[in-house]
Scaffold this active site. Structure first.
Site, PDB file in Angstrom:
ATOM      1  N   GLY A   9      31.836  41.553  37.730  1.00 33.37           N
ATOM      2  CA  GLY A   9      33.254  41.312  37.472  1.00 33.37           C
ATOM      3  C   GLY A   9      33.549  39.834  37.369  1.00 33.37           C
ATOM      4  N   ALA A  10      32.644  39.096  36.734  1.00 32.14           N
ATOM      5  CA  ALA A  10      32.698  37.631  36.773  1.00 32.14           C
ATOM      6  C   ALA A  10      33.295  36.993  35.532  1.00 32.14           C
ATOM      7  CB  ALA A  10      31.296  37.072  37.011  1.00 32.14           C
ATOM      8  N   ARG A  12      36.424  36.717  34.912  1.00 32.03           N
ATOM      9  CA  ARG A  12      37.685  36.047  35.250  1.00 32.03           C
ATOM     10  C   ARG A  12      37.947  36.185  36.743  1.00 32.03           C
ATOM     11  NH1 ARG A  12      41.988  40.400  32.584  1.00 32.03           N
ATOM     12  NH2 ARG A  12      41.247  42.225  33.742  1.00 32.03           N
ATOM     13  N   SER A 138      38.996  44.155  50.834  1.00 32.99           N
ATOM     14  CA  SER A 138      40.393  43.744  50.647  1.00 32.99           C
ATOM     15  C   SER A 138      41.170  44.041  51.917  1.00 32.99           C
ATOM     16  CB  SER A 138      41.012  44.523  49.479  1.00 32.99           C
ATOM     17  OG  SER A 138      42.413  44.335  49.414  1.00 32.99           O
ATOM     18  N   TYR A 150      42.306  52.766  46.059  1.00 34.86           N
ATOM     19  CA  TYR A 150      41.799  51.404  46.252  1.00 34.86           C
ATOM     20  C   TYR A 150      41.521  51.129  47.726  1.00 34.86           C
ATOM     21  CZ  TYR A 150      41.652  46.291  45.519  1.00 34.86           C
ATOM     22  OH  TYR A 150      41.277  44.967  45.459  1.00 34.86           O
ATOM     23  N   ALA A 153      38.366  52.883  48.720  1.00 30.65           N
ATOM     24  CA  ALA A 153      37.198  52.194  48.168  1.00 30.65           C
ATOM     25  C   ALA A 153      36.885  50.927  48.948  1.00 30.65           C
ATOM     26  CB  ALA A 153      37.428  51.868  46.695  1.00 30.65           C
ATOM     27  N   LYS A 154      37.901  50.155  49.262  1.00 35.12           N
ATOM     28  CA  LYS A 154      37.691  48.884  49.950  1.00 35.12           C
ATOM     29  C   LYS A 154      37.291  49.085  51.409  1.00 35.12           C
ATOM     30  CE  LYS A 154      38.270  46.023  46.574  1.00 35.12           C
ATOM     31  NZ  LYS A 154      37.059  45.390  45.991  1.00 35.12           N
TER      32      LYS A 154
END
Length: 249
Positions: A9-10, A12, A138, A150, A153-154
């Site tokens: 995911g690099a 941005r 997160s 989310y 998942a985190k």
């Protein structure tokens, strides 16, 4: 010693900042994202500063694509021993509105992606007798309205991290997680859009809730990743670092 790092995911945001920072630390960096073309700016930034980087396109949730990507990286940059699992998406909605696809896609990119990437890279780490895995969690792992997928998942990323620390520690490999708070990225901009508020107003509002009085930036997370990936962090493993500008609850 030059080591090879992979940051997913690099193209941005946090991933790009982390790739740039790890390159500045002296590592060769594979800039991996779903679309290889979107990685060009990050790669150019690294190479313009004298670093080594390549762009790699791969779906981290696709086992064959992951295997091919890691093989290519090993051939072009050297065996990867640093892995930052940053790739992620959001599909926010309240539970009664959340679709099965919303759930499955978020879990797949975050958890399946981190699993597949870690499994592929650990072979190189074990052979080298040294490695670093950094997983992006997160503050949403603690629960957040409209983010059941989310948040799950985190939270899962934290359990995955601690298990890797147990399994890989004997091979000289550490695994740690970073849990960002509010960071100014395209992802948080999309949250503002979903809520129907101007992004600048959203940032100002969120910053008021942060103890240090400001929003976070991708470079704040990159600095934490830099430490976890360093030689000096060899006795730090299985930890979750909340980079949130203040205490979390």
């Amino acid at each position: 010693m030059t080591r090879t790092a992979i940051v997913t995911g690099a193209a941005r945001g946090i991933g790009a900042a982390t790739a740039i920072r790890l390159a500045a630390d002296g590592n060769a960096v594979a800039v991996l994202d779903l679309d290889e073309a979107t990685c060009a700016v990050t790669v150019k930034t690294v190479t313009a500063a004298g670093g080594r980087a390549i762009a790699v396109g791969a779906d981290v949730a696709d086992a064959d694509a992951v295997a091919a990507a890691v093989d290519r990286i090993a051939d072009e940059l050297g065996a990867p021993t640093i892995l930052v699992n940053n790739a992620g998406i959001i599909r926010d909605n309240l539970l009664f509105r959340m679709t099965e696809n919303d759930w499955d896609s978020v879990i797949s990119v975050h958890l399946r992606g981190a699993f597949l990437m870690s499994r592929a890279v650990q072979k190189h780490q074990v052979d080298a007798g040294w490695g670093r895995v950094v997983n992006l969690s997160s503050t949403s792992a603690l629960g957040n309205r409209g983010q059941a997928n989310y948040a799950a998942a985190k939270a899962g990323m934290q359990g995955f991290t601690k298990t890797l620390a147990f399994e890989l520690g004997r091979y000289g490999v550490t695994a740690n997680a970073i849990a960002p708070g509010f960071i100014v990225t395209d992802m948080t901009r999309s949250t503002a859009d979903r809520l129907g508020v101007e992004f600048d107003d959203f940032i100002e509002h969120m910053a008021k809730e942060v103890a240090v009085g400001r929003a976070g930036h991708p470079e704040d997370i990159a600095a934490a990743a830099s430490f976890f990936c360093s030689e000096e962090a060899g006795f730090v493993s299985g930890q979750v670092l909340y980079v949130a500008g203040g205490p979390t609850s």
